[in-house]
Scaffold this motif. Structure first.
Motif, mmCIF file in Angstrom:
data_model
loop_
_atom_site.group_PDB
_atom_site.id
_atom_site.type_symbol
_atom_site.label_atom_id
_atom_site.label_comp_id
_atom_site.label_asym_id
_atom_site.label_seq_id
_atom_site.Cartn_x
_atom_site.Cartn_y
_atom_site.Cartn_z
ATOM 1 N N TYR A 109 17.814 -16.418 10.798
ATOM 2 C CA TYR A 109 16.424 -16.813 11.067
ATOM 3 C C TYR A 109 16.002 -17.880 10.059
ATOM 4 O O TYR A 109 16.446 -17.894 8.919
ATOM 5 N N ALA A 110 15.103 -18.763 10.496
ATOM 6 C CA ALA A 110 14.736 -19.912 9.670
ATOM 7 C C ALA A 110 13.504 -19.670 8.813
ATOM 8 O O ALA A 110 13.424 -20.146 7.682
ATOM 9 N N ILE A 111 12.499 -18.953 9.368
ATOM 10 C CA ILE A 111 11.257 -18.718 8.628
ATOM 11 C C ILE A 111 10.710 -17.323 8.918
ATOM 12 O O ILE A 111 11.039 -16.717 9.942
ATOM 13 N N VAL A 112 9.875 -16.841 7.993
ATOM 14 C CA VAL A 112 9.140 -15.589 8.151
ATOM 15 C C VAL A 112 7.663 -15.911 7.966
ATOM 16 O O VAL A 112 7.284 -16.594 7.003
ATOM 17 N N VAL A 148 3.866 -18.494 5.170
ATOM 18 C CA VAL A 148 5.219 -18.682 5.665
ATOM 19 C C VAL A 148 6.195 -18.731 4.495
ATOM 20 O O VAL A 148 5.861 -19.199 3.401
ATOM 21 N N CYS A 149 7.406 -18.236 4.745
ATOM 22 C CA CYS A 149 8.501 -18.316 3.781
ATOM 23 C C CYS A 149 9.697 -18.928 4.503
ATOM 24 O O CYS A 149 10.086 -18.469 5.577
ATOM 25 N N GLU A 150 10.254 -19.952 3.896
ATOM 26 C CA GLU A 150 11.407 -20.646 4.466
ATOM 27 C C GLU A 150 12.685 -19.908 4.076
ATOM 28 O O GLU A 150 12.933 -19.672 2.900
ATOM 29 N N LEU A 151 13.480 -19.529 5.083
ATOM 30 C CA LEU A 151 14.751 -18.862 4.825
ATOM 31 C C LEU A 151 15.918 -19.836 4.887
ATOM 32 O O LEU A 151 16.959 -19.606 4.279
ATOM 33 N N GLN A 152 15.761 -20.904 5.667
ATOM 34 C CA GLN A 152 16.776 -21.945 5.767
ATOM 35 C C GLN A 152 16.184 -23.240 5.230
ATOM 36 O O GLN A 152 15.058 -23.602 5.585
ATOM 37 N N GLU A 153 16.944 -23.911 4.402
ATOM 38 C CA GLU A 153 16.474 -25.147 3.793
ATOM 39 C C GLU A 153 16.008 -26.149 4.854
ATOM 40 O O GLU A 153 16.674 -26.356 5.868
ATOM 41 N N ARG A 158 11.088 -28.979 10.497
ATOM 42 C CA ARG A 158 11.335 -29.090 11.930
ATOM 43 C C ARG A 158 10.553 -28.078 12.769
ATOM 44 O O ARG A 158 10.322 -28.315 13.949
ATOM 45 N N ILE A 159 10.145 -26.958 12.183
ATOM 46 C CA ILE A 159 9.427 -25.939 12.951
ATOM 47 C C ILE A 159 7.929 -26.129 12.752
ATOM 48 O O ILE A 159 7.405 -25.940 11.648
ATOM 49 N N LYS A 160 7.266 -26.493 13.823
ATOM 50 C CA LYS A 160 5.806 -26.687 13.829
ATOM 51 C C LYS A 160 5.259 -26.012 15.074
ATOM 52 O O LYS A 160 5.985 -25.800 16.038
ATOM 53 N N GLY A 161 3.971 -25.719 15.059
ATOM 54 C CA GLY A 161 3.356 -25.181 16.264
ATOM 55 C C GLY A 161 2.550 -23.925 15.983
ATOM 56 O O GLY A 161 2.236 -23.593 14.836
ATOM 57 N N GLU A 162 2.246 -23.215 17.064
ATOM 58 C CA GLU A 162 1.409 -22.018 16.975
ATOM 59 C C GLU A 162 2.265 -20.761 16.968
ATOM 60 O O GLU A 162 3.107 -20.562 17.849
ATOM 61 N N LEU A 163 2.030 -19.912 15.980
ATOM 62 C CA LEU A 163 2.677 -18.603 15.944
ATOM 63 C C LEU A 163 2.072 -17.742 17.045
ATOM 64 O O LEU A 163 0.846 -17.613 17.139
ATOM 65 N N ILE A 164 2.950 -17.172 17.867
ATOM 66 C CA ILE A 164 2.516 -16.262 18.926
ATOM 67 C C ILE A 164 3.087 -14.884 18.620
ATOM 68 O O ILE A 164 4.296 -14.654 18.727
ATOM 69 N N TYR A 165 2.195 -13.975 18.215
ATOM 70 C CA TYR A 165 2.621 -12.599 17.993
ATOM 71 C C TYR A 165 2.863 -11.925 19.342
ATOM 72 O O TYR A 165 2.110 -12.143 20.292
#
Length: 171
Positions: A109-112, A148-153, A158-165
């Motif tokens: 996974y890339a981000i949390v 947010v916490c980045e897990l992959q450098e 590159r990841i932008k947008g709306e978080l959808i729970y």
């Protein structure tokens, strides 16, 4: 203390830890139960802290989506993290968070993302998410608690947008 993956035999104790940790209310305990029943549940990311055979802490990372037009990114959401009140302020939550983030990274996974205390989570690498082009509209929250916490450098480049729970969060 032992940190390990939750199993079905732990469910009642995990419920009790979440209930007690959040002031004897069931919201978070029920959230965990609803998430377990969805495709967003990742069993390896439901983690417990155990002491002398008793569950004293629990953390859950589950899948969520970040949507930017036609782009969809599968990400992780941290909710909840709970420590039995008799074991709080002893590093249990810290160990659970470190373990969960490490496992999330190992699983690719890339981000949390999370909604959480603005002075606690930055210790683990969390930063205000909106400053990285991430948005949350399902809940009204201030910039300092949506993190947010980045897990992959370079994932946040590159990841932008709306978080959808997932719907499980709206039980």
């Amino acid at each position: 203390m032992r940190i390990r993956t939750e199993n079905q035999a732990d469910y009642a104790q995990v419920h009790q830890v979440n209930f007690a940790a959040f002031g004897n209310r069931e919201d978070e305990a029920k959230l965990v139960e609803r998430i377990r029943e969805t495709s967003y549940f990742v069993p390896e990311l439901s983690i417990v802290a155990e002491e002398d055979g008793v569950i004293i802490g629990h953390i859950l990372l589950s899948k969520a989506d970040v949507v930017d037009g036609e782009q969809h990114y599968e990400v992780l959401a941290l909710a909840p993290v709970a420590v039995d009140p008799n074991h709080q302020k002893q590093g249990v939550g810290k160990q659970l968070i470190h373990e969960a983030l490490q496992r999330g990274k190992e699983l690719g996974y890339a981000i949390v993302l999370l909604i959480g205390h603005p002075t606690y989570y930055p210790k683990f690498g969390f930063q205000p998410a909106r400053s990285y082009g991430l948005e949350l509209k399902q809940f009204e929250v201030s910039d300092d608690v949506f993190m947010v916490c980045e897990l992959q450098e370079n994932a946040l480049k590159r990841i932008k947008g709306e978080l959808i729970y997932p719907s499980a969060f709206f039980g």
